[in-house]
Design a protein around this motif. Structure first.
Motif, PDB file in Angstrom:
ATOM      1  N   LEU A 100       0.840  -1.201   0.000  1.00 34.03           N
ATOM      2  CA  LEU A 100       0.000   0.000   0.000  1.00 34.03           C
ATOM      3  C   LEU A 100       0.873   1.248   0.000  1.00 34.03           C
ATOM      4  O   LEU A 100       1.629   1.498   0.939  1.00 34.03           O
ATOM      5  N   TYR A 101       0.778   2.000  -1.093  1.00 39.72           N
ATOM      6  CA  TYR A 101       1.351   3.340  -1.135  1.00 39.72           C
ATOM      7  C   TYR A 101       0.207   4.334  -1.133  1.00 39.72           C
ATOM      8  O   TYR A 101      -0.632   4.298  -2.048  1.00 39.72           O
ATOM      9  N   PRO A 102       0.135   5.232  -0.160  1.00 46.26           N
ATOM     10  CA  PRO A 102      -0.804   6.336  -0.308  1.00 46.26           C
ATOM     11  C   PRO A 102      -0.442   7.103  -1.593  1.00 46.26           C
ATOM     12  O   PRO A 102       0.748   7.309  -1.862  1.00 46.26           O
ATOM     13  N   ALA A 103      -1.422   7.470  -2.399  1.00 42.40           N
ATOM     14  CA  ALA A 103      -1.148   8.138  -3.670  1.00 42.40           C
ATOM     15  C   ALA A 103      -0.251   9.360  -3.440  1.00 42.40           C
ATOM     16  O   ALA A 103      -0.558  10.216  -2.625  1.00 42.40           O
ATOM     17  N   ASN A 115      -8.610   6.745  -2.017  1.00 37.44           N
ATOM     18  CA  ASN A 115      -9.855   6.450  -1.312  1.00 37.44           C
ATOM     19  C   ASN A 115      -9.780   5.031  -0.738  1.00 37.44           C
ATOM     20  O   ASN A 115      -9.874   4.040  -1.465  1.00 37.44           O
ATOM     21  N   PHE A 116      -9.585   4.942   0.582  1.00 37.03           N
ATOM     22  CA  PHE A 116      -9.340   3.640   1.189  1.00 37.03           C
ATOM     23  C   PHE A 116     -10.575   2.736   1.188  1.00 37.03           C
ATOM     24  O   PHE A 116     -10.450   1.517   1.263  1.00 37.03           O
ATOM     25  N   ASP A 117     -11.769   3.322   1.053  1.00 34.10           N
ATOM     26  CA  ASP A 117     -12.968   2.489   0.971  1.00 34.10           C
ATOM     27  C   ASP A 117     -12.943   1.607  -0.282  1.00 34.10           C
ATOM     28  O   ASP A 117     -13.485   0.509  -0.295  1.00 34.10           O
ATOM     29  N   LYS A 118     -12.282   2.114  -1.340  1.00 32.34           N
ATOM     30  CA  LYS A 118     -12.269   1.360  -2.600  1.00 32.34           C
ATOM     31  C   LYS A 118     -11.433   0.084  -2.511  1.00 32.34           C
ATOM     32  O   LYS A 118     -11.611  -0.819  -3.327  1.00 32.34           O
ATOM     33  N   VAL A 119     -10.495   0.026  -1.564  1.00 36.17           N
ATOM     34  CA  VAL A 119      -9.657  -1.178  -1.468  1.00 36.17           C
ATOM     35  C   VAL A 119     -10.129  -2.130  -0.363  1.00 36.17           C
ATOM     36  O   VAL A 119      -9.520  -3.170  -0.135  1.00 36.17           O
ATOM     37  N   GLU A 150       4.430  10.523   9.245  1.00 36.47           N
ATOM     38  CA  GLU A 150       4.299   9.137   9.718  1.00 36.47           C
ATOM     39  C   GLU A 150       3.385   9.072  10.950  1.00 36.47           C
ATOM     40  O   GLU A 150       2.478   8.236  11.017  1.00 36.47           O
ATOM     41  N   ALA A 151       3.630   9.946  11.892  1.00 37.66           N
ATOM     42  CA  ALA A 151       2.816   9.919  13.127  1.00 37.66           C
ATOM     43  C   ALA A 151       1.348  10.189  12.813  1.00 37.66           C
ATOM     44  O   ALA A 151       0.448   9.534  13.373  1.00 37.66           O
ATOM     45  N   VAL A 152       1.089  11.122  11.909  1.00 42.33           N
ATOM     46  CA  VAL A 152      -0.297  11.434  11.546  1.00 42.33           C
ATOM     47  C   VAL A 152      -0.939  10.254  10.814  1.00 42.33           C
ATOM     48  O   VAL A 152      -2.115   9.942  11.016  1.00 42.33           O
ATOM     49  N   PHE A 153      -0.165   9.576   9.976  1.00 44.84           N
ATOM     50  CA  PHE A 153      -0.683   8.410   9.240  1.00 44.84           C
ATOM     51  C   PHE A 153      -1.175   7.325  10.198  1.00 44.84           C
ATOM     52  O   PHE A 153      -2.204   6.689   9.956  1.00 44.84           O
ATOM     53  N   ILE A 154      -0.446   7.115  11.275  1.00 49.80           N
ATOM     54  CA  ILE A 154      -0.828   6.055  12.220  1.00 49.80           C
ATOM     55  C   ILE A 154      -2.235   6.334  12.760  1.00 49.80           C
ATOM     56  O   ILE A 154      -3.090   5.447  12.770  1.00 49.80           O
ATOM     57  N   PRO A 160      -7.366   3.178  11.717  1.00 51.12           N
ATOM     58  CA  PRO A 160      -8.706   2.921  11.159  1.00 51.12           C
ATOM     59  C   PRO A 160      -8.755   1.729  10.189  1.00 51.12           C
ATOM     60  O   PRO A 160      -9.708   0.942  10.229  1.00 51.12           O
ATOM     61  N   ILE A 161      -7.738   1.563   9.333  1.00 55.22           N
ATOM     62  CA  ILE A 161      -7.721   0.411   8.415  1.00 55.22           C
ATOM     63  C   ILE A 161      -7.722  -0.886   9.204  1.00 55.22           C
ATOM     64  O   ILE A 161      -8.457  -1.833   8.907  1.00 55.22           O
ATOM     65  N   ARG A 162      -6.898  -0.942  10.233  1.00 58.06           N
ATOM     66  CA  ARG A 162      -6.775  -2.187  11.007  1.00 58.06           C
ATOM     67  C   ARG A 162      -8.057  -2.470  11.780  1.00 58.06           C
ATOM     68  O   ARG A 162      -8.444  -3.624  11.956  1.00 58.06           O
ATOM     69  N   ARG A 163      -8.732  -1.419  12.239  1.00 61.18           N
ATOM     70  CA  ARG A 163     -10.002  -1.633  12.946  1.00 61.18           C
ATOM     71  C   ARG A 163     -11.101  -2.087  11.977  1.00 61.18           C
ATOM     72  O   ARG A 163     -11.951  -2.900  12.326  1.00 61.18           O
ATOM     73  N   ALA A 164     -11.065  -1.539  10.741  1.00 59.08           N
ATOM     74  CA  ALA A 164     -12.104  -1.886   9.765  1.00 59.08           C
ATOM     75  C   ALA A 164     -11.925  -3.301   9.229  1.00 59.08           C
ATOM     76  O   ALA A 164     -12.884  -3.923   8.772  1.00 59.08           O
TER      77      ALA A 164
END
Ligand code: NCD
Ligand code: ZN
Length: 343
Positions: A100-103, A115-119, A150-154, A160-164
């Motif tokens: 996963l690379y953020p665009a 858009n993380f919902d798409k993946v 990096e800190a903001v990404f976490i 949120p990705i890991r919780r979803a």
């Protein structure tokens, strides 16, 4: 201690590139590392299983006769990735992770995810089949300072990705902050984290103080000294969730030494001598094997290599450059004489 024999190491994050560059840099990884997770950020990126199979074949064709090296292929996650193709690539044994690379986060990441919902369907499928997601953990928002990305990404993306998608196995790649170390330590065994060689050696002063040093510019960018110290403590701790991913990322000097130069440090030729010295300085040579050779296979569910590497306390011969048909590539300079050789 003046000699140390460990299980042969693996590199859990490597850029081999393609063509002339790959031909020149591959032997430097294959000499020391039995296996490597191969990054898919070619142009165009390695998105489908067919592209990954073709890339693997090009790597094997470029491998010098007699060298023993296994590329562990990855797929570059896009918003159009087909979950069935990912699952088939995993089932056949071809692919060991999805990246996963953020665009827009780093070199050749324009096709990454916005858009993380798409993946989500792909991530859910990966959780079901146990295929790890390797994450470049930086937000790309222009209003977030590069040293905070990096800190903001976490907080904003990773957690949120890991919780979803509960159960998704995630590798936080090339972590550069105390925040990432602390987050990783607070999670269960579905989370691993790689640490590069260069982030154990340099802080942001190395890049910016006393003149700008493009060869120390990489992404995620090196942070303050307190973060480097947290990374050294994590890498040398013996904790199984931390393992080596060099992120060796060769660019020609012509592409590094520009008004807008490329990000990446080329550490394949001297990673093991540097790591032996770092672990010795931290009085943790007994944990080197875990970091380079045991913790990664354990996370990926692969066997530890049965062959060994011996390191000897004698200054290594490290070239300052590797020549390629595209021009020279500067080898990462730790800034001090190295003491350990791979023998
Ligand atoms: C990498 C590259 O050059 O491909 N650069 C880097 O600074 N690490 C991309 C990446 O892993 O971010
Ligand atoms: Zn990388």
């Amino acid at each position: 201690m003046t000699t140390l024999t460990i299980a042969r190491p693996d590199d859990w994050h490597l850029h081999l590139r393609d063509g002339a560059m790959m031909q020149a840099v591959l032997p430097h990884s294959a000499r020391d590392f039995a296996r490597a997770i191969i990054m898919p950020n070619l142009v165009p990126p390695v998105v489908t299983s067919a592209q990954a199979a073709a890339y693997r074949d090009r790597i094997m064709a470029a491998l010098p006769e007699g060298m023993d090296f296994t590329p562990l292929m990855t797929l570059y996650l896009t918003e159009d990735t087909d979950p069935d193709d990912v699952a088939a690539a995993h089932a056949s044994g071809l692919v060991k992770a999805v990246k996963l690379y953020p665009a827009g986060a780093t070199t050749n990441s324009a096709s990454g995810v916005a858009n993380f919902d798409k993946v989500r369907p792909t991530l859910d499928r990966m959780a079901a089949i146990g295929l790890p997601l390797c994450v470049h953990g930086e937000v790309t928002d222009h209003d977030v300072d590069i040293f905070d990305r990096e800190a903001v990404f976490i907080d904003r993306v990773l957690d949120p990705i890991r919780r979803a998608t509960p159960g998704l196995r995630v590798v936080m790649e090339h972590i550069t902050t105390r925040n990432a170390v602390d987050y990783a330590r607070a999670q269960g065994d579905t989370l691993g984290a790689t640490i590069t060689t260069h982030h154990l050696v340099i802080n942001r002063n190395h890049i910016l103080a006393g003149g700008i040093k493009p060869h120390y510019y990489c992404l995620p960018v090196a942070k303050r000294e307190e973060h480097r110290l947290a990374l050294r403590a994590a890498a040398t701790s013996g904790e199984g969730r931390f393992f080596l991913g060099t992120d060796s990322a060769p660019h020609t000097d012509a592409n590094k030494l520009l008004p807008c130069g490329c990000a990446g440090c080329f550490t394949a030729p001297n990673t093991m001598p540097i790591l032996a010295q770092v672990f010795e300085e931290e009085d943790a040579l007994t944990h080197l094997e875990g970091f380079t050779s045991r913790n990664g296979p354990a996370f990926y569910g692969l066997p530890v290599n049965t062959d060994t590497m011996t390191l000897t306390k004698t200054p290594p011969q490290v070239p300052s450059h590797v020549e390629t048909d595209d021009g020279p590539v500067t080898v990462f300079d730790p800034g001090y004489p190295l003491l350990w050789s791979v023998t």
